[in-house]
Scaffold this active site. Sequence first.
Site, PDB file in Angstrom:
ATOM      1  N   SER A 226      41.671  26.248  18.472  1.00 53.29           N
ATOM      2  CA  SER A 226      41.555  27.059  19.661  1.00 53.29           C
ATOM      3  C   SER A 226      40.622  28.255  19.549  1.00 53.29           C
ATOM      4  CB  SER A 226      42.950  27.548  20.054  1.00 53.29           C
ATOM      5  OG  SER A 226      43.460  28.434  19.073  1.00 53.29           O
TER       6      SER A 226
ATOM      7  N   SER B  93      43.452  26.175  14.081  1.00 52.74           N
ATOM      8  CA  SER B  93      42.545  26.783  15.066  1.00 52.74           C
ATOM      9  C   SER B  93      41.390  27.598  14.519  1.00 52.74           C
ATOM     10  CB  SER B  93      43.332  27.628  16.051  1.00 52.74           C
ATOM     11  OG  SER B  93      43.910  26.775  17.013  1.00 52.74           O
TER      12      SER B  93
ATOM     13  N   LYS C 202      39.007  37.257  18.587  1.00 57.70           N
ATOM     14  CA  LYS C 202      39.626  36.263  19.469  1.00 57.70           C
ATOM     15  C   LYS C 202      40.500  36.970  20.508  1.00 57.70           C
ATOM     16  CE  LYS C 202      42.320  31.942  19.102  1.00 57.70           C
ATOM     17  NZ  LYS C 202      42.943  30.991  18.159  1.00 57.70           N
TER      18      LYS C 202
HETATM   19  N1  GLN Z   1      45.521  22.432  18.017  1.00 60.34           N
HETATM   20  C1  GLN Z   1      46.764  22.985  17.596  1.00 60.34           C
HETATM   21  C2  GLN Z   1      47.650  23.243  18.787  1.00 60.34           C
HETATM   22  O1  GLN Z   1      47.232  22.925  19.846  1.00 60.34           O
HETATM   23  C3  GLN Z   1      46.533  24.227  16.802  1.00 60.34           C
HETATM   24  C4  GLN Z   1      46.397  25.452  17.613  1.00 60.34           C
HETATM   25  C5  GLN Z   1      46.225  26.682  16.788  1.00 60.34           C
HETATM   26  O2  GLN Z   1      46.066  26.616  15.577  1.00 60.34           O
HETATM   27  N2  GLN Z   1      46.315  27.806  17.456  1.00 60.34           N
HETATM   28  O3  GLN Z   1      48.726  23.725  18.671  1.00 60.34           O
END
Ligand code: GLN
Length: 432
Positions: A122, A146, A47
Amino acid sequence: MQIDEEIERIEEDDKEINAFIVLDKKGVSRKGIKRGGRLKNLTIAIKSNICVEGLLTSCASKTLENYIAPYNATVVEKIKKESGIILGMTNMDEFACGSSGETSYYGATDNPSAKGHIPGGSSSGSGAAVAAGFVNAAIGSDTGGSIRNPASHCGVVGFKPTYGVVSRYGLIDLAMSLDQIGPLARDVETSALLLEVISGYDPRDETSLNLDKKFYNFSKNLNPNLRDIKLGYALEFDMLIVDKGIKKIIHRSLDKLSSHGAEIIDVSLPNLGIALPTYYLNVYVEFFSATRKYDGRRYGHKIENVCGEEVLRRILLGSYISQKEYSGRYYRKALQARSLIRGEISNTLKDLDALIGPTVPKLPHKLGTKIDDPRVMYAYDIFTVLANLSGIPAGVVPAGKVDGIPTGLQIMGKALDDQKVLNVMYGFEKCR
Ligand code: GLN
């Protein structure tokens, strides 16, 4: 395997998916990799918020569009030491803020398992790269879901370890008290193997746990036996699942588990309703603080000048809440709420081996759908933030499809019960 040819093939096929921001054609990340290690012959994608020396580590933001990482994150070092073949850096929501993969400066990623739909986020590119068969496994980060959210939407396996089991050294923070790095792969065995390699004590990360060596033998200790395993299912889950198809699949999964010897126990999580505001308040404040270093002097551009809407929203709200903090109005309350949730989860888990339930309340929307209210996006995270707020391990295994769109079963365990969670995932995978 001919790596060059492999990368060329991916480059061609990825034109439609956009899973990668960087394909490492020159082999910068593969320099000096050891032979014959535990990850030999496995291709891996990283990532774009995890530093790989010599590669663009942009967090999918214009802010860091020129940031070539000067060092390797601990997880990357460990992968190289065990012969893992890194192929490139994956697309993601900007600074990991999102659940759809649509907020990337490099454009949205398509879902290879449900074309035309979001892959989830994400870690959108990591989920998509595994689902498309571009790589054997990928590394993601999980602050509020994410890893698990894209695993569910893309129909792959994803795992968020107990906080402190995997070093965060070299991970660019979203919210450091919640962030964990973890694996995504097509099966539980590969996920466990990759976790085994990337986990372990790291003195460079102050929150890293120093555990007995045996703790980390995740793939060696995999055991699919579900007999007499006590699994809790929260009644609130049913009320919060939006798509009926998901509910059907989750209940079918419960039946499968019980027909293989597991005991399903009804439990209740009355504070589930405050999980999302608690999570987002924590994230806003920590993210605001984490982004103060992007002032345009050291790393790339000044973030507020170039970032997307969601990142800016979080910075502005984080700044506002921090200013108001002298009165303890928001953040202190959010911390209180967080310990309430953590207490509820650990109390519930006391008499159980694991909690099981859905990963997401709704199916992935079509790419490009206009969503004006951020809370509609945040709603995807209702079931996943629990594990981050509590620091516990949680994994996702594909459970079935609704109109051709995958959805995953989530399994959460007590802190340090990573092996048990992996075992239930393995057992479930085997009983399909
Ligand atoms: N969707 C969540 C956020 O927007 C989780 C993001 C993540 O786990 N990096 O914060």
